[in-house]
Design an enzyme around this catalytic site. Structure first.
Site, PDB file in Angstrom:
ATOM      1  N   ASP A  40      34.212  26.916 -35.788  1.00  0.00           N
ATOM      2  CA  ASP A  40      34.815  27.345 -37.059  1.00  0.00           C
ATOM      3  C   ASP A  40      33.936  28.271 -37.872  1.00  0.00           C
ATOM      4  OD1 ASP A  40      36.012  24.093 -36.970  1.00  0.00           O
ATOM      5  OD2 ASP A  40      37.280  25.871 -36.883  1.00  0.00           O
ATOM      6  N   HIS A  68      28.514  19.055 -35.153  1.00  0.00           N
ATOM      7  CA  HIS A  68      29.611  18.685 -34.257  1.00  0.00           C
ATOM      8  C   HIS A  68      29.328  17.295 -33.716  1.00  0.00           C
ATOM      9  CE1 HIS A  68      32.559  18.882 -31.004  1.00  0.00           C
ATOM     10  NE2 HIS A  68      33.091  19.873 -31.678  1.00  0.00           N
TER      11      HIS A  68
HETATM   12  C1  SDX Z   1      36.043  20.879 -35.121  1.00  0.00           C
HETATM   13  O1  SDX Z   1      35.648  16.980 -32.122  1.00  0.00           O
HETATM   14  C2  SDX Z   1      35.938  18.214 -31.830  1.00  0.00           C
HETATM   15  O2  SDX Z   1      35.880  18.640 -30.696  1.00  0.00           O
HETATM   16  C3  SDX Z   1      36.367  19.074 -33.002  1.00  0.00           C
HETATM   17  C4  SDX Z   1      36.542  20.571 -32.699  1.00  0.00           C
HETATM   18  C5  SDX Z   1      37.705  20.821 -31.762  1.00  0.00           C
HETATM   19  O3  SDX Z   1      37.717  21.878 -31.125  1.00  0.00           O
HETATM   20  O4  SDX Z   1      38.653  20.009 -31.760  1.00  0.00           O
HETATM   21  O5  SDX Z   1      35.354  21.083 -32.111  1.00  0.00           O
HETATM   22  C6  SDX Z   1      36.843  21.353 -33.978  1.00  0.00           C
HETATM   23  O6  SDX Z   1      36.506  20.034 -35.844  1.00  0.00           O
HETATM   24  C7  SDX Z   1      34.645  21.410 -35.320  1.00  0.00           C
HETATM   25  C8  SDX Z   1      33.912  20.716 -36.492  1.00  0.00           C
HETATM   26  C9  SDX Z   1      34.362  21.394 -37.769  1.00  0.00           C
HETATM   27  N1  SDX Z   1      33.853  20.660 -38.943  1.00  0.00           N
HETATM   28  C10 SDX Z   1      32.908  21.201 -39.729  1.00  0.00           C
HETATM   29  O7  SDX Z   1      32.343  22.274 -39.514  1.00  0.00           O
HETATM   30  C11 SDX Z   1      32.632  20.396 -41.005  1.00  0.00           C
HETATM   31  C12 SDX Z   1      31.103  20.274 -41.203  1.00  0.00           C
HETATM   32  N2  SDX Z   1      30.596  19.421 -40.172  1.00  0.00           N
HETATM   33  C13 SDX Z   1      30.433  18.002 -40.444  1.00  0.00           C
HETATM   34  O8  SDX Z   1      31.386  17.452 -41.290  1.00  0.00           O
HETATM   35  C14 SDX Z   1      30.045  17.189 -39.227  1.00  0.00           C
HETATM   36  O9  SDX Z   1      29.085  17.883 -38.582  1.00  0.00           O
HETATM   37  C15 SDX Z   1      31.130  16.795 -38.251  1.00  0.00           C
HETATM   38  C16 SDX Z   1      32.256  16.069 -38.916  1.00  0.00           C
HETATM   39  C17 SDX Z   1      31.653  17.991 -37.537  1.00  0.00           C
HETATM   40  C18 SDX Z   1      30.496  15.842 -37.234  1.00  0.00           C
HETATM   41  O10 SDX Z   1      30.038  14.752 -37.929  1.00  0.00           O
HETATM   42  P1  SDX Z   1      29.421  13.469 -37.155  1.00  0.00           P
HETATM   43  O11 SDX Z   1      29.303  13.681 -35.718  1.00  0.00           O
HETATM   44  O12 SDX Z   1      30.183  12.287 -37.606  1.00  0.00           O
HETATM   45  O13 SDX Z   1      27.982  13.495 -37.635  1.00  0.00           O
HETATM   46  P2  SDX Z   1      27.516  12.831 -38.954  1.00  0.00           P
HETATM   47  O14 SDX Z   1      28.499  13.156 -40.032  1.00  0.00           O
HETATM   48  O15 SDX Z   1      27.161  11.410 -38.687  1.00  0.00           O
HETATM   49  O16 SDX Z   1      26.197  13.685 -39.250  1.00  0.00           O
HETATM   50  C19 SDX Z   1      24.990  13.361 -38.612  1.00  0.00           C
HETATM   51  C20 SDX Z   1      23.946  13.710 -39.651  1.00  0.00           C
HETATM   52  C21 SDX Z   1      24.254  13.104 -41.001  1.00  0.00           C
HETATM   53  O17 SDX Z   1      23.001  12.895 -41.629  1.00  0.00           O
HETATM   54  P3  SDX Z   1      22.397  11.348 -41.621  1.00  0.00           P
HETATM   55  O18 SDX Z   1      23.463  10.471 -42.222  1.00  0.00           O
HETATM   56  O19 SDX Z   1      22.136  11.039 -40.175  1.00  0.00           O
HETATM   57  O20 SDX Z   1      21.149  11.473 -42.473  1.00  0.00           O
HETATM   58  O21 SDX Z   1      23.933  15.136 -39.855  1.00  0.00           O
HETATM   59  C22 SDX Z   1      24.336  15.443 -41.181  1.00  0.00           C
HETATM   60  C23 SDX Z   1      24.983  14.196 -41.771  1.00  0.00           C
HETATM   61  O22 SDX Z   1      24.740  14.126 -43.164  1.00  0.00           O
HETATM   62  N3  SDX Z   1      25.299  16.541 -41.089  1.00  0.00           N
HETATM   63  C24 SDX Z   1      25.306  17.617 -41.879  1.00  0.00           C
HETATM   64  C25 SDX Z   1      26.368  18.408 -41.394  1.00  0.00           C
HETATM   65  N4  SDX Z   1      26.960  17.803 -40.357  1.00  0.00           N
HETATM   66  C26 SDX Z   1      26.310  16.631 -40.174  1.00  0.00           C
HETATM   67  N5  SDX Z   1      24.533  17.974 -42.950  1.00  0.00           N
HETATM   68  C27 SDX Z   1      24.835  19.156 -43.525  1.00  0.00           C
HETATM   69  N6  SDX Z   1      25.831  19.990 -43.109  1.00  0.00           N
HETATM   70  C28 SDX Z   1      26.613  19.645 -42.056  1.00  0.00           C
HETATM   71  N7  SDX Z   1      27.589  20.451 -41.654  1.00  0.00           N
END
Ligand code: SDX
Length: 431
Positions: A366, A308
């Protein structure tokens, strides 16, 4: 806004700029950079808005470190266990919990706005049967301004209020109609003798051929899912609604923009993607394979329902949702649901893995919602529409707050330009 006791000084090439700071009622202080460009001729750079406050708001507060979520100051776990969705709608819209008289009046108002204009039924028939319900909802909601001109003059507070009530009331009807259309069943009209969640279940699952009795366990679970998804500060879809609102667009168009943004798998589409991922994993013995893929930098796969932007601790909604999943599946006699088993073992494996611990990746809202929705009989394509039904009150409350904020102006970010500098046109024969 309250001036902060902190000071911010920025020095660029020997020039020093004092930047005002403001303090919130709770959470981080902010640095006011509104005059930075006019004073220093530079922009700030924050493409994902990870360190940017886009507005001030009094609606929802999140502490990502603590895993805390407050709606008008009330913790989400208390609202999920003690309140119900329409009362939370009143709280988000008006700022206070209603008296019993106000609540009864509000629920009666919403109930009597649940039907949609009969002519709007034709919209659904313009879509292919296999259209994703989110596509249908974007289209139908975007067209609402063509049918409700008497609540489109957003300069009139009463019309803003009626538009807010209409959105909250009609989204369940529109989502249910999108579902019915996709399965080739007749539309079911709202019923004023049912509560909000029961009415939605009835519009989705009843058929003319037989009587449908709403299961109170499912109705309570549905209401709790609505409550848990109601609002969430300045998430991507809410920020989309606010940006659309800043141009003066009508509320129906702004909500349609929010639905479109929510659809993405990184946002509201994650509940559908998460269940599809759990099904792809299929059995606990395949969990290590998927954990390895999620950690592999060269593999675009991510663990859906994990991570998140704000929560670097458990998403408090996921905790409540997990309890609800256990209860609902147990009461429905599917406690041995293999998908729930995979979800629980996947969660345990991920939380025990240093990669997820170091990156502070925890289950989000989710991760468990799809398991409940599938047990209730919804296809995965209806998961994000249900998220949209719930989030409509958050979108419309934030839209209203944005419109009524005297400080707000049209949102118009700048950029870090990396393209070509000026050059002369070359005739085609000389290229
Ligand atoms: C919702 O914003 C909100 O409030 C949203 C929400 C709401 O109520 O409105 O809460 C609802 O959208 C919840 C989120 C649902 N999405 C997912 O479950 C999809 C999977 N999650 C990711 O795509 C990700 O965690 C995000 C998009 C939710 C957040 O991404 P960020 O904050 O941009 O973080 P990032 O992508 O920069 O990740 C940080 C690191 C990265 O590694 P590095 O580049 O630092 O090496 O963590 C890793 C990412 O690769 N990472 C994951 C991961 N999520 C982040 N690795 C594996 N699996 C994951 N799910």
């Amino acid at each position: 806004m309250t001036k902060s006791t902190k000071n911010a000084t920025l020095t660029i090439d020997g020039e020093t700029y004092e930047l005002p700071m403001f303090s919130p009622s709770t959470g981080p202080d902010v640095i006011d950079i509104r005059k930075l460009y006019s004073q220093a001729g530079v922009f700030t750079y924050d493409p994902g808005f990870t360190s940017t406050a886009s507005c001030d708001s009094t609606i929802t507060f999140i502490d990502g470190g603590k895993g805390e979520l407050l709606h008008r100051g009330y913790p989400i776990d208390q609202l999920a266990s003690k309140s119900h969705y329409l009362e939370v709608c009143y709280l988000l819209l008006y700022g206070e919990l209603p008296t019993s008289a106000d609540l009864e009046d509000f629920e009666n108002t919403i109930t009597h706005h649940t039907m949609i204009h009969e002519q709007m039924h034709n919209f659904f028939r313009g879509f292919r049967r296999d259209a994703h319900p989110m596509a249908t909802m974007v289209g139908v909601v975007g067209a609402m301004s063509a049918f409700y001109q008497d609540s489109s003059d957003i300069g009139d507070p009463r019309q803003r209020e009626i538009a807010s009530h209409r959105m909250i009331a009609k989204m369940p009807t529109i989502a249910a109609m999108a579902y019915k259309y996709s399965v080739g069943q007749p539309f079911v009209y709202p019923r004023n003798d049912l509560d909000h969640a029961s009415n939605f279940l009835n519009m989705c699952f009843s058929v003319p051929a037989e009587e449908y009795v709403v299961n109170p366990i499912l109705s309570r679970a549905m209401d709790r899912i609505f409550t848990l998804h109601a609002d969430h500060e300045q998430n991507a879809s809410t920020s989309t609604v606010r940006l659309a609102s800043s141009s003066g667009a009508n509320p129906f168009a702004c909500i349609a923009a929010g639905i479109a943004c929510l659809w993405g798998p990184a946002h509201g589409g994650a509940n559908q993607a998460c269940l599809e991922m759990l099904k792809e994993i299929g059995t606990p013995d395949r969990i290590p394979e998927f954990i390895a893929r999620a950690k592999d930098k060269d593999d675009p796969f991510r663990l859906m329902g994990f991570g998140h932007r704000v929560y670097k601790n458990f998403d408090p909604r996921a905790t409540v949702m997990k309890q609800s999943a256990d209860e609902v599946l147990d009461l429905l006699g599917v406690e041995n649901n293999p998908i729930l088993q995979v979800a629980k073992e996947l969660e345990a494996a991920a939380l025990a893995d240093p990669y997820f611990a170091e990156k502070k990746l925890f289950p989000n809202v989710d991760f468990y919602s799809g398991i409940i929705l599938e047990a209730m009989g919804f296809p995965t394509s209806m998961f994000t529409p249900i998220f949209a039904v719930s989030r409509t009150v958050g979108w419309i409350s934030q839209w209203k707050e944005q419109f009524e904020d005297p400080q707000q102006k049209i949102g118009r970010p700048r950029q870090l330009y990396l393209g070509e500098t000026e050059r002369d046109y070359v005739d085609v024969e000389n290229r």
